[in-house]
Design a protein around this motif. Structure first.
Motif, PDB file in Angstrom:
ATOM      1  N   SER A 136      29.357  42.414 -11.797  1.00 55.05           N
ATOM      2  CA  SER A 136      28.966  41.660 -13.224  1.00 55.05           C
ATOM      3  C   SER A 136      28.630  40.885 -12.880  1.00 55.05           C
ATOM      4  O   SER A 136      27.633  39.802 -13.222  1.00 55.05           O
ATOM      5  CB  SER A 136      29.601  42.402 -14.640  1.00 55.05           C
ATOM      6  OG  SER A 136      29.450  43.486 -14.754  1.00 55.05           O
ATOM      7  N   THR A 143      38.391  43.060 -10.736  1.00 57.07           N
ATOM      8  CA  THR A 143      38.220  44.392 -10.517  1.00 57.07           C
ATOM      9  C   THR A 143      35.841  44.274  -9.832  1.00 57.07           C
ATOM     10  O   THR A 143      35.515  43.879 -10.055  1.00 57.07           O
ATOM     11  CB  THR A 143      37.871  45.237 -11.496  1.00 57.07           C
ATOM     12  OG1 THR A 143      37.630  44.377 -12.395  1.00 57.07           O
ATOM     13  CG2 THR A 143      39.535  44.950 -12.192  1.00 57.07           C
ATOM     14  N   SER A 144      36.041  45.579  -9.021  1.00 54.48           N
ATOM     15  CA  SER A 144      34.790  45.609  -8.379  1.00 54.48           C
ATOM     16  C   SER A 144      33.882  45.654  -9.921  1.00 54.48           C
ATOM     17  O   SER A 144      32.518  44.766  -9.645  1.00 54.48           O
ATOM     18  CB  SER A 144      34.351  47.559  -8.030  1.00 54.48           C
ATOM     19  OG  SER A 144      34.851  48.145  -8.877  1.00 54.48           O
ATOM     20  N   THR A 145      34.224  45.994 -10.756  1.00 57.31           N
ATOM     21  CA  THR A 145      33.261  46.122 -12.271  1.00 57.31           C
ATOM     22  C   THR A 145      32.463  44.898 -12.553  1.00 57.31           C
ATOM     23  O   THR A 145      31.617  44.030 -12.467  1.00 57.31           O
ATOM     24  CB  THR A 145      34.362  46.673 -12.991  1.00 57.31           C
ATOM     25  OG1 THR A 145      33.836  47.669 -13.062  1.00 57.31           O
ATOM     26  CG2 THR A 145      32.944  46.723 -14.277  1.00 57.31           C
ATOM     27  N   ALA A 146      33.814  43.529 -12.332  1.00 53.47           N
ATOM     28  CA  ALA A 146      33.440  42.582 -12.979  1.00 53.47           C
ATOM     29  C   ALA A 146      32.740  41.704 -11.727  1.00 53.47           C
ATOM     30  O   ALA A 146      32.777  40.975 -12.352  1.00 53.47           O
ATOM     31  CB  ALA A 146      34.833  41.301 -13.088  1.00 53.47           C
ATOM     32  N   ASP A 190      36.827  49.059 -18.202  1.00 55.43           N
ATOM     33  CA  ASP A 190      36.598  49.158 -17.566  1.00 55.43           C
ATOM     34  C   ASP A 190      34.964  48.094 -18.503  1.00 55.43           C
ATOM     35  O   ASP A 190      34.977  46.759 -18.087  1.00 55.43           O
ATOM     36  CB  ASP A 190      35.851  49.857 -16.130  1.00 55.43           C
ATOM     37  CG  ASP A 190      36.750  49.968 -15.585  1.00 55.43           C
ATOM     38  OD1 ASP A 190      37.629  49.286 -15.005  1.00 55.43           O
ATOM     39  OD2 ASP A 190      36.277  51.299 -14.426  1.00 55.43           O
ATOM     40  N   GLU A 191      34.724  48.797 -19.202  1.00 53.62           N
ATOM     41  CA  GLU A 191      33.460  47.821 -19.916  1.00 53.62           C
ATOM     42  C   GLU A 191      33.642  47.364 -20.487  1.00 53.62           C
ATOM     43  O   GLU A 191      33.386  46.442 -20.620  1.00 53.62           O
ATOM     44  CB  GLU A 191      33.151  48.859 -20.593  1.00 53.62           C
ATOM     45  CG  GLU A 191      31.808  50.815 -20.134  1.00 53.62           C
ATOM     46  CD  GLU A 191      30.533  50.212 -19.489  1.00 53.62           C
ATOM     47  OE1 GLU A 191      29.926  48.764 -20.077  1.00 53.62           O
ATOM     48  OE2 GLU A 191      31.099  50.225 -18.140  1.00 53.62           O
ATOM     49  N   GLU A 202      39.569  54.934 -18.631  1.00 57.45           N
ATOM     50  CA  GLU A 202      39.566  53.759 -17.688  1.00 57.45           C
ATOM     51  C   GLU A 202      38.217  53.359 -17.323  1.00 57.45           C
ATOM     52  O   GLU A 202      38.120  52.467 -17.465  1.00 57.45           O
ATOM     53  CB  GLU A 202      39.948  54.432 -15.755  1.00 57.45           C
ATOM     54  CG  GLU A 202      41.234  54.730 -16.016  1.00 57.45           C
ATOM     55  CD  GLU A 202      41.499  55.703 -14.599  1.00 57.45           C
ATOM     56  OE1 GLU A 202      40.600  55.778 -13.683  1.00 57.45           O
ATOM     57  OE2 GLU A 202      42.808  56.162 -14.356  1.00 57.45           O
ATOM     58  N   ARG A 203      37.058  54.166 -18.177  1.00 65.00           N
ATOM     59  CA  ARG A 203      35.636  54.181 -18.125  1.00 65.00           C
ATOM     60  C   ARG A 203      35.866  52.707 -19.224  1.00 65.00           C
ATOM     61  O   ARG A 203      35.275  51.998 -18.738  1.00 65.00           O
ATOM     62  CB  ARG A 203      34.674  55.017 -18.111  1.00 65.00           C
ATOM     63  CG  ARG A 203      33.621  54.162 -17.589  1.00 65.00           C
ATOM     64  CD  ARG A 203      32.999  54.166 -16.496  1.00 65.00           C
ATOM     65  NE  ARG A 203      31.725  53.293 -16.689  1.00 65.00           N
ATOM     66  CZ  ARG A 203      30.826  54.069 -16.166  1.00 65.00           C
ATOM     67  NH1 ARG A 203      31.033  55.800 -16.167  1.00 65.00           N
ATOM     68  NH2 ARG A 203      30.039  53.367 -16.195  1.00 65.00           N
ATOM     69  N   ARG A 229      36.789  44.934 -19.617  1.00 62.24           N
ATOM     70  CA  ARG A 229      36.879  44.077 -19.037  1.00 62.24           C
ATOM     71  C   ARG A 229      35.665  43.493 -18.309  1.00 62.24           C
ATOM     72  O   ARG A 229      35.817  42.374 -18.587  1.00 62.24           O
ATOM     73  CB  ARG A 229      37.706  43.870 -17.653  1.00 62.24           C
ATOM     74  CG  ARG A 229      39.019  44.837 -17.981  1.00 62.24           C
ATOM     75  CD  ARG A 229      40.011  45.455 -17.075  1.00 62.24           C
ATOM     76  NE  ARG A 229      41.510  45.741 -17.426  1.00 62.24           N
ATOM     77  CZ  ARG A 229      42.348  46.841 -17.059  1.00 62.24           C
ATOM     78  NH1 ARG A 229      41.675  47.716 -16.018  1.00 62.24           N
ATOM     79  NH2 ARG A 229      42.984  47.142 -17.672  1.00 62.24           N
ATOM     80  N   ALA A 230      34.438  44.277 -18.631  1.00 64.61           N
ATOM     81  CA  ALA A 230      32.863  43.727 -17.387  1.00 64.61           C
ATOM     82  C   ALA A 230      32.645  42.557 -18.672  1.00 64.61           C
ATOM     83  O   ALA A 230      32.119  41.636 -18.934  1.00 64.61           O
ATOM     84  CB  ALA A 230      32.256  44.750 -17.029  1.00 64.61           C
TER      85      ALA A 230
END
Length: 267
Positions: free
Chosen positions: A244, A238-241, A12-13, A8-9, A15-16
């Motif tokens: 960023s 997403t929260s990560t996006a 996230d990376e 999952e991590r 996608r970011a």
């Protein structure tokens, strides 16, 4: 950390940033090179990432693959409606507005019909057709020339030459993809050149892009994320996006559910 949590991590990376190197994941996850490679293989087998030399990349189709206008019209309709309503609230009466081609910008054009005293410059025949109204003397629509693309844009040297003589208050820009590394992108080289001319003509750059555009890279870069004054997306981002994008663009606006269901519509 469990394999599921690691993967999952990694997602996230990817996608970011649009892609990630194995060496960076080794440091980030504090695991071995072989563990990271095994995780990437499993994610790739599930179709969630693409294995590349030295790492993983986002799965977004080929960089030069360009879906047609009709095909894109059927995608993320509710999100585009929400984005359009949120973006239209950022446009004031009396502005000169440039609008690029695309299904999301066409949705914004529909919302702008209620805004008085606009001058609209566009390379999108559908936007020009929608906004042209002989009964509205307060609205001027300028359609630049050029060669038509699969996304129903008029592009090329004729369009670029016209745009280089113009100056607009706000550009409403639709895109194919966006990542931290590649910025705003399109799969069409000539459309990329025309979109860059639109960016250069604008005092304010307002990008409209649903959450699926994050992590997708097209062949040609239009502009860096730092060139974006306002980016309007939807709640699926997403929260990560969001983190960023917020760190780079001037302002990130997330359209909410009320923008989807307002007036009972589900366009």
């Amino acid at each position: 950390m469990l394999a599921r949590q690691r993967q999952e991590r990694i997602l996230d990376e990817v996608r970011a940033h649009g892609g990630v190197r194995i060496s960076d994941l080794v440091d980030l996850l504090d695991v071995s090179d072989m563990t990271v490679r095994r995780d990437i293989e499993q994610l790739s087998a599930r179709g969630l990432v693409e294995r590349v030399h030295g790492g993983a990349a986002a799965v977004g189709g080929r960089s030069a693959e360009e879906p047609g206008f009709v095909a894109k019209s059927a995608l993320a309709q509710q999100q585009k409606q929400a984005i359009a309503r949120a973006a239209a609230r950022l446009i004031s009466p009396g502005e000169t507005v440039a609008m690029s081609a695309g299904t999301t910008t066409l949705a914004v054009a529909q919302e702008l019909l209620a805004v008085p005293d606009l001058t609209v410059v566009t390379n999108s025949p559908p936007v020009a057709d929608l906004m042209h109204d002989p009964g509205r003397p307060d609205r001027t629509v300028i359609l630049v020339g050029g060669v038509r693309t699969p996304s129903n844009a008029l592009v090329g040297p004729v369009a670029v030459a016209a745009l280089r003589t113009l100056h607009v208050d706000t550009l409403i820009l639709g895109i194919h993809g966006m990542t931290e590394r590649a910025g705003l992108t399109t799969p069409n080289l000539v459309e990329g050149e025309t979109d860059r001319a639109l960016v250069e003509a604008a005092r304010r750059v307002l990008v409209v892009a649903d959450h699926s555009k994050w992590g997708v890279i097209g062949l040609s870069t239009i502009a860096d994320l730092a060139d974006v004054d306002v980016l309007v997306s939807d709640a699926g981002l997403t929260s990560t996006a969001r983190e960023s994008l917020s760190a780079v663009v001037g302002s990130l606006v997330i359209a909410d559910d009320e923008d989807i269901h307002e007036d009972g519509g589900d366009a």
